[in-house]
Every structure is written in C-alpha cells, then in structure tokens.
Scaffold this active site. Structure first.
Site, mmCIF file in Angstrom:
data_model
loop_
_atom_site.group_PDB
_atom_site.id
_atom_site.type_symbol
_atom_site.label_atom_id
_atom_site.label_comp_id
_atom_site.label_asym_id
_atom_site.label_seq_id
_atom_site.Cartn_x
_atom_site.Cartn_y
_atom_site.Cartn_z
ATOM 1 N N ASP A 155 0.821 -1.210 0.000
ATOM 2 C CA ASP A 155 0.000 0.000 0.000
ATOM 3 C C ASP A 155 0.858 1.263 0.000
ATOM 4 O O ASP A 155 1.519 1.568 0.993
ATOM 5 C CB ASP A 155 -0.914 -0.021 1.231
ATOM 6 C CG ASP A 155 -1.829 1.184 1.308
ATOM 7 O OD1 ASP A 155 -2.084 1.812 0.258
ATOM 8 O OD2 ASP A 155 -2.301 1.492 2.418
ATOM 9 N N ASP A 335 -1.356 6.092 -6.652
ATOM 10 C CA ASP A 335 -1.731 5.222 -5.535
ATOM 11 C C ASP A 335 -1.997 3.793 -5.993
ATOM 12 O O ASP A 335 -2.859 3.552 -6.838
ATOM 13 C CB ASP A 335 -2.978 5.791 -4.851
ATOM 14 C CG ASP A 335 -3.390 4.983 -3.639
ATOM 15 O OD1 ASP A 335 -2.514 4.401 -2.986
ATOM 16 O OD2 ASP A 335 -4.602 4.930 -3.349
#
Length: 449
Positions: A155, A335
């Site tokens: 992440d 992201d």
C-alpha cells in the site's frame, strides 16, 4: 365371370413412373452433395476455431515466457502479487442477483430523455463509491527466524507494517496467519500500544521487532502486532490479506518509522531507496513489485520523473485534461490502492454529462456505449512532459451483461476540489517508479510482456 389381374396393374405407380423414380434418385444425389458440402464447411470451421485456440495458447505461452525470463534474469528483488479488483466483485454480484436486465434497462431509461438527463447518482444510492475504488495488491512476505508466512497488501497510501497477533481475538483474525513471537528467535519485545486508522476502520495492537523477509531481502524491523481488527469488518474477514506493508513516507507513519525500503537502503541491503510497480497489460489480476532498482525490461522509451509536491504522499503537480474540461495545477496522487482514476465530483459530472455516461442507480457503475466516439484520450501535463490515457485503458465492456455497454474506471471522489488519484488504469499503462531519494515518481510506457 373370370377376373384377371395384370402384373402391371398391381405394380406401384411410383415404380411404374420412370420419371418419378429418376427424380427421387436425383434428389438423393443432391442431398448427398449438400451433406458433403456441410461436412466440409464444418471441417473448415473446426480447423479455424482450433487454429485460433492454439494461436491464443501459443501467444499466451510466449507472452508468459518473456515475462518469466525478465523476472528470472533481473538483478533486483522482484515479488509477484495478486490483484483483487473490486469491479469484478460488483459484476459478479450483478450476475448472481440477476440484475443484468436492471443495468441495461436503467441505461436505456436515462438515455431516453424521460428522466433527468445524464443521471449521475444521488445521496440515496446505497453503495459507497469509495468501496469500489479500493484496490488490493496481495504479496507474500515472512516474519521471524522461522519464516512465518503472511499475505500483505502493498500500500503506497500508508507507512506502517502490521500483522495479526496470536493474541488477536477479533473474528477476522480466526481465518488469518497469526504472528507468534514465541516461535521466533529474533523477536525483540517493545510493547508500546498503538492504533492506526484507515478509511475502512482502525486496528489496535502494540509494537514489536523481528526480522522481516521479502523475496531474498531481510532486515530487523519494527512493526505492529494487531490484537483488535474488529473495525475492519466485514472487509477483513472477506479478504485474503493478513496485514499491510506500507510503502508511504516516514512522516505518515505511526511511531515515526522509516519505510521498509528506506531501512533496507540504510542497512546496505539494496542499491537505491526505491521500488517499482509493473502491471501487465494482458493480465489484470497480477503485478510485480521490484525493490531497490529499476528493471529496464519492464518498460520502453524514456523514463521521466516528476517531483513530489507533498511530504506525506506520492503526489505531484499536473494539469489534467478530460477533453475540454481542464484542471490547472491539480494534485495527482499516484496510488497502488485505487482501482480507478478519481476526480472531484463537480469536475467529473460535467465531463460525464457531455460524454453520455450514466450511473446505474444504487450500483457503483458508470456506463456508456462501447462505441462512444466522444470519449477522449485523457491528458496529464507536467512542466516538461505529457502522459496520455486512451479509452481502452479506462473502460471495459460489460460482456456478460450487454456487450454493447462499457463501464468506466473513472469515479468521483472528493478529497478536496483539485485532487485526483491516478490508480490502476494509469499504472497499467505506465511502469511506475517510487523513489525516496529523488523524492519523485517516475513514469515510462510499460511493455506488453
């Protein structure tokens, strides 16, 4: 009176009629010829289908072989991971609940002009768009001298590493790999209590230290043993991951801990404090994380860098063009945890209405016709470079619902009025470098391996 029956009178008139018999023979011959032609056509069709199938298999084999060779020969640690795509779950739910007709009829209704033009959702829609925007990259790692295995989410939007502890009594922990400190000789006790919050909930636990292993890399590292993950339900129980490996920045972390990649560089385990993502174009369910270096065989053309404008996120300045709609000096967050391109609602709704894109009520689906020639190539301009995203990268056909309809991987998300997220569609076209030392993100066109 004598009755005489002649043989020719007893004979079948069809047999007596030579022309009728000839026609029957001719008809049989014609049928036989037709059958042979059909058999020949079936044979050709079979050969064509078989040829296409084998061509696909051979092409797929060579494609995977090329990728395998790149990974096998790379000098840098490269970890394969699975990608959990939320749109797949949405479409599966649509089919399971027999909502295909609802999707098709909703599109027809809002296109007909009898309702609000260009319906794009309301506050009454029951499914949060944020949920369908969440993307998970699952990769394996180990902790401890006994290499306890865990499935991590890689992440870029967070900065801590956590795994569930054997002391976790949450429902979700019952199906996970649990960290057992007593089984590892390299464990170092810390015990500082900590909690970390995400958009989907908060986890609680305490700090510990042990050897973390990723591929052929390992290092002593401070992480969180989670003892309470109830706030993550039902996502945690329903997902494959055990914990999260944050690839963000130190200032984003709880406890001011250097990211794993930075710590690897400090301990001279890697050449450069960077990591990269390569997402194959042909397979949307796998990807590759490379740590410590750049594998040039993953991309083609120049690799260009954009300086970060934020000390917490992988965020850069871009002028963003959705056709005639332009946002100057937008914040663009790159992201790995987002399945779509996101844009502020007010900006995106104008674009969608002009492009004849409709939101299906009560479902997180934005759809249009697949032959919609109005859809533009999206453009992202920096001071020195331009990046493009063609419709083929941000839309997919709803093949199992209606082949004429396509869904868009663009969603409205309001972080603020000028922040966009460049998620999976952008990172699938562009091989992406996250460089801590340069404080930059690098992009190059990904090879179709």
């Amino acid at each position: 009176m004598a009755l005489t029956v002649k043989e020719e009178e007893f004979s079948n008139t069809l047999i007596k009629n030579a022309s009728a018999f000839d026609r029957l023979k001719l008809g049989n011959l014609k049928n036989l010829k037709i059958q042979k032609k059909l058999q020949f056509l079936y044979l050709i069709l079979f050969v064509l289908i078989t040829g296409v199938f084998f061509f696909f298999l051979i092409g797929n084999f060579y494609s995977h072989r090329k990728l395998y060779q790149v990974i096998k020969n790379t000098k840098h640690t490269t970890i394969g991971f699975k990608i959990d795509r939320p749109h797949d779950k949405v479409l599966s739910s649509v089919l399971k609940n027999k909502l295909s007709t609802y999707v098709k009829e909703s599109f027809k209704f809002f296109k007909s002009g009898y309702a609000q033009k260009g319906y794009l959702g309301s506050e009454n829609d029951s499914i949060e768009l944020d949920d369908v925007a969440n993307l998970m990259f699952y990769g394996e790692g180990q902790i401890g001298t006994n290499k306890q295995p865990f499935m991590f989410i890689f992440d870029t939007g967070s900065a801590n590493l956590w795994v569930p502890s054997v002391n976790c009594d949450s429902i979700g922990c019952s199906t996970k790999h649990l960290y057992d400190a007593s089984a590892s000789k390299s464990y170092e006790k810390d015990g500082t209590k900590v909690e970390i919050s995400y958009g989907s909930g908060t986890v609680r636990g305490y700090f510990s230290k042990d050897v973390i292993s990723l591929g052929d890399l390992s290092l002593p590292y401070k992480f969180i043993e989670v003892t309470d993950a109830d706030d993550l339900e039902p996502i945690y129980s329903g997902s494959e991951f055990d914990g999260i490996l944050g690839l963000g920045w130190k200032d984003l972390s709880i406890g001011s801990i250097d990211p794993v990649v930075v710590e690897l560089k400090k301990q001279n385990k890697i050449d450069n404090a960077l990591f990269t993502f390569y997402l194959p174009v042909h397979d949307k369910h796998v990807g590759y994380l490379t740590i410590g270096g750049i594998e040039s065989d993953f991309y083609e053309g120049p690799l260009t860098y954009e300086k970060l404008n934020h000390d917490l996120y992988w965020q850069i300045d871009l002028d963003i063009h959705f056709g005639k709609y332009v946002m100057q000096k937008a914040n663009a967050v790159v992201d790995s945890g987002t399945s779509t391109i996101t844009a502020p609602t007010s900006f995106l709704n104008k674009f969608f209405r002009d492009m004849n894109v409709i939101k299906v009520p009560f479902l997180p689906l934005y759809v249009t016709t697949c032959d919609n020639d109005d859809l533009p190539t999206l453009e992202f301009h920096s001071r020195n470079n331009k990046y493009t995203l063609e419709p083929e990268f941000y839309m997919d056909p709803l093949s199992d619902i209606d082949p004429a309809l396509c869904m868009l991987y663009i969603l409205p998300v309001d972080i603020d009025d000028n922040t966009f997220i460049l998620g999976d569609p952008f990172m699938r076209k562009y091989f992406t470098v996250f460089d801590y030392e340069k404080e930059s993100v690098g992009f190059a066109v990904a090879k179709n391996l």
